[in-house]
Design a protein around this motif. Structure first.
Motif, mmCIF file in Angstrom:
data_model
loop_
_atom_site.group_PDB
_atom_site.id
_atom_site.type_symbol
_atom_site.label_atom_id
_atom_site.label_comp_id
_atom_site.label_asym_id
_atom_site.label_seq_id
_atom_site.Cartn_x
_atom_site.Cartn_y
_atom_site.Cartn_z
ATOM 1 N N ASN A 533 -2.427 -0.837 -4.305
ATOM 2 C CA ASN A 533 -3.043 -1.553 -3.122
ATOM 3 C C ASN A 533 -2.260 -2.857 -2.864
ATOM 4 O OD1 ASN A 533 -5.146 0.371 -3.052
ATOM 5 N ND2 ASN A 533 -6.462 -1.054 -4.333
ATOM 6 N N THR A 534 -1.655 -3.299 -3.878
ATOM 7 C CA THR A 534 -1.025 -4.507 -3.857
ATOM 8 C C THR A 534 0.620 -4.254 -3.104
ATOM 9 O OG1 THR A 534 -1.973 -5.821 -5.487
ATOM 10 C CG2 THR A 534 0.305 -6.398 -5.077
ATOM 11 N N ALA A 535 1.162 -3.056 -3.570
ATOM 12 C CA ALA A 535 2.526 -2.747 -3.040
ATOM 13 C C ALA A 535 2.051 -2.492 -1.360
ATOM 14 C CB ALA A 535 2.811 -1.335 -3.897
ATOM 15 N N ALA A 536 0.888 -1.755 -1.161
ATOM 16 C CA ALA A 536 0.763 -1.211 0.144
ATOM 17 C C ALA A 536 0.697 -2.637 1.040
ATOM 18 C CB ALA A 536 -0.417 -0.426 0.294
ATOM 19 N N ARG A 537 0.152 -3.669 0.618
ATOM 20 C CA ARG A 537 -0.300 -5.042 1.365
ATOM 21 C C ARG A 537 1.071 -5.610 1.670
ATOM 22 N NH1 ARG A 537 -4.185 -2.521 1.721
ATOM 23 N NH2 ARG A 537 -6.314 -3.202 0.965
ATOM 24 N N LEU A 538 1.995 -5.474 0.434
ATOM 25 C CA LEU A 538 3.254 -6.247 0.729
ATOM 26 C C LEU A 538 3.809 -5.549 1.839
ATOM 27 C CD1 LEU A 538 4.379 -6.733 -2.937
ATOM 28 C CD2 LEU A 538 3.257 -8.373 -1.648
ATOM 29 N N GLU A 539 4.023 -4.185 1.732
ATOM 30 C CA GLU A 539 4.817 -3.502 2.796
ATOM 31 C C GLU A 539 4.252 -3.859 4.245
ATOM 32 O OE1 GLU A 539 4.701 -0.917 5.994
ATOM 33 O OE2 GLU A 539 3.121 -0.486 4.342
ATOM 34 N N SER A 540 2.790 -3.918 4.308
ATOM 35 C CA SER A 540 2.357 -4.320 5.605
ATOM 36 C C SER A 540 2.693 -5.511 6.073
ATOM 37 C CB SER A 540 0.799 -4.078 5.592
ATOM 38 O OG SER A 540 0.275 -5.199 4.549
#
Length: 587
Positions: A533-540
């Protein structure tokens, strides 16, 4: 049409039935008959052999002897009242220089009244089914034949492997039926003992032969030297009511043959006659099944083998086949004892060959299946995932996960929506495929696992399913390679449409659970957890062309990269902010 296991078994069975009809593997059949069915037993003491052996030849000189010697033997034996006296030596013509010896032999044979003389037929090189016709016949000279109680042929017909397993009951000679030496002796013995003999008891094959169930091995029947009888060492009454066979009992006569009991130790012809006579006396006759019934047994074995290979795993199937073979051999041996001969020499090779072919079939099938799964399934997930599934088999497809520290990378195409408004749908798909192909190649280049495509985005994990050293750095290198590769694609888009698109990436390292996630009917190999989830938030939060690293990733690779701190940001689902860095290059 896809070749299936049933097609392989059916083909092998059809070939076996064809070979059975042609008799191609009869030698294999003989092997099982000889090893597992033919058995030694107690010889019948009513049968005695007077041996023309080396001892007798030493005493009476080289063969042939003067016929008066044979006349003397018959006269001596007749005093003891044997049931039958049978000569397994021929007297085809009168003596050229000693007519008195012929007269003595004729008189002795006539006076005894129970002497059987041999005849020998010559046949064509090939015979058809039915009554066999002799081309010519060697028989006692007329006066001797007339004096004899009966004559019978001594023809011995070995099988293709030169082993004698059958006896020819009779053949035709100028419209006269000539019965076998052994049968004539048996018939005469029965008459002398007040019994009867009917040839209908014989289970004859298409060529008029019947199977010989041997009882005595070479040397097992009582043999008495010819000279011992004439010298009075053995009294005449020792032979009372017995069948006395007189024949060659030395290798120099070349009257020895291979038999099932001892293939390497030949048996003299007179001993073969003794075995046949004992089989007749004991009513120990064997009737071979017609090939159609044997073919039915073969089909049953093939069907059973197919069932085993289809229902059970290879190890259990092979064990079951071994037990089937043992059961067939033991069953055939039991039926042989009951007077029925079934073909084992076609069933056993079929089962063994089926095992070998099935192993090869499963190997080739697995090889093609691996290639098919790799070619098709490998387009959508990482080859490592495919290999692990193939390696683990069904276990690789079970639901469940493993907890491990992973590095998760998300990449998304920035500016894709405005581009889709200017380009045709076909062009959009082409552009999307180019970008995603670049992303996938960069992930695979640095040993990452492409988890999934999500529209114009992609997710990758490093350190799963295969352990990967320095996985945060591998993910960073893959991200940087994507950024560099995207520059060339962006220039192409600017030339075509006036503007381009860029990647936005986010990378985070931390604990996660990876494995087959979903339902039994539909599952995905993926990773879940806060790290994902954190990696996805960073990408966004990444801007076009920007690669954002979490503090955990930065600390793992900071000495090998150029990065700029972006401070802390708040992400959805977390109360505290997280420190992030922008990747500016590799050292």
């Amino acid at each position: 049409m896809k070749i299936k296991l049933i097609h392989i078994i059916a083909l092998l069975t059809a070939l076996s039935v064809f070979f059975m009809y042609r008799g191609t593997l009869d030698t294999m059949d003989y092997f099982f008959q000889d090893r597992f069915m033919q058995k030694e037993g107690n010889v019948d003491t009513r049968i005695a052999i007077i041996a023309i052996d080396d001892e007798s030849v030493s005493e009476y000189g080289s063969w042939p002897w003067n016929r008066s010697v044979h006349a003397q033997l018959i006269d001596t034996l007749a005093e003891g009242e044997p049931a039958v006296i049978a000569f397994d030596v021929t007297f085809p013509a009168p003596s050229a220089d000693d007519a008195s010896s012929d007269e003595a032999l004729i008189a002795a044979v006539g006076n005894a009244g129970n002497v059987v003389m041999p005849v020998y037929g010559t046949f064509a090189s090939s015979a058809k089914e039915g009554a066999i016709e002799a081309i010519e016949m060697s028989e006692p000279f007329p006066a001797l034949k007339e004096a004899a109680a009966a004559v019978g042929h001594i023809n011995t017909i070995p099988d293709r492997d030169r082993v004698v397993r059958s006896s020819l009951y009779s053949f035709m000679n100028k419209e006269e039926q000539v019965e076998s030496f052994s049968w004539v002796i048996y018939r005469l013995f029965q008459e002398r003992m007040g019994g009867t003999a009917n040839a209908d008891m014989l289970p004859l094959d298409a060529f008029g032969q019947f199977h010989i169930p041997y009882t005595g091995r070479p040397g097992q029947y009582e043999s008495i030297p010819y000279s011992a009888v004439l010298n009075g060492d053995v009294p005449a009454d020792y032979f009372k009511d017995r069948i006395v066979l007189i024949g060659p009992y030395a290798t120099g006569f070349k009257d020895d043959y291979l038999t099932p009991l001892q293939v390497k130790s030949p048996m003299y012809g007179v001993e073969i006659h003794a075995n046949i006579i004992q089989a007749l006396l004991d009513k120990n006759l064997k009737d071979g099944l017609d090939w159609k019934w044997n073919a039915l047994i073969l089909l049953f074995a093939a069907a059973l083998a197919f069932f085993l290979f289809r229902k059970w795993n290879m190890a259990v199937s092979f064990l079951a086949i071994a037990l089937m073979i043992a059961a067939f051999v033991l069953g055939a041996s039991y039926l042989y004892g009951q007077g029925v001969i079934i073909s084992v020499g076609y069933v056993v090779p079929l089962l063994i060959l089926s095992c070998i072919v099935v192993v090869g079939f499963h190997y080739v099938e697995e090889l093609f299946e691996r290639r098919r799964v790799t070619d098709i399934f490998g387009r959508y997930v990482a080859p490592e995932v495919v290999n692990q599934i193939l390696k683990n088999g069904e276990d690789g497809l079970k639901l469940g996960g493993t907890r491990r520290e992973l590095t998760v990378l998300f990449v998304d195409i920035r500016g894709f929506t405005p581009l889709s408004e200017k380009a045709e749908p076909e062009e959009i798909v082409e552009i999307l495929n180019e970008y995603l192909d670049l992303a996938a190649n960069c992930i695979f280049k640095f040993n990452g696992t492409l988890d999934k495509f999500i529209g114009d985005a992609a997710m990758a994990i490093f350190n799963a399913p295969l352990l990967l050293e320095d996985h945060p750095m591998r993910a960073v290198e893959a991200a940087w390679a994507m950024k560099e590769g995207a520059a060339a694609l962006e220039r192409k888009l600017i030339e075509r449409f006036g503007f381009g698109v860029k990647f936005g990436l986010g990378i985070h390292t931390g604990p996660a659970v990876f494995g087959n996630i979903g339902s039994k009917s539909r599952m995905d190999y993926t990773a879940i957890g806060d790290t994902v989830n954190t990696a996805a938030r960073l990408e966004s939060n990444a801007k076009p062309g920007q690669i954002i690293l979490s503090d955990a990733v930065y600390r793992a690779v900071k000495d090998r990269i150029k990065a700029n701190s972006l401070g802390e940001i708040k992400v959805k689902g977390k109360e505290q902010g997280i420190s992030i860095y922008e990747l500016e290059g590799l050292r």
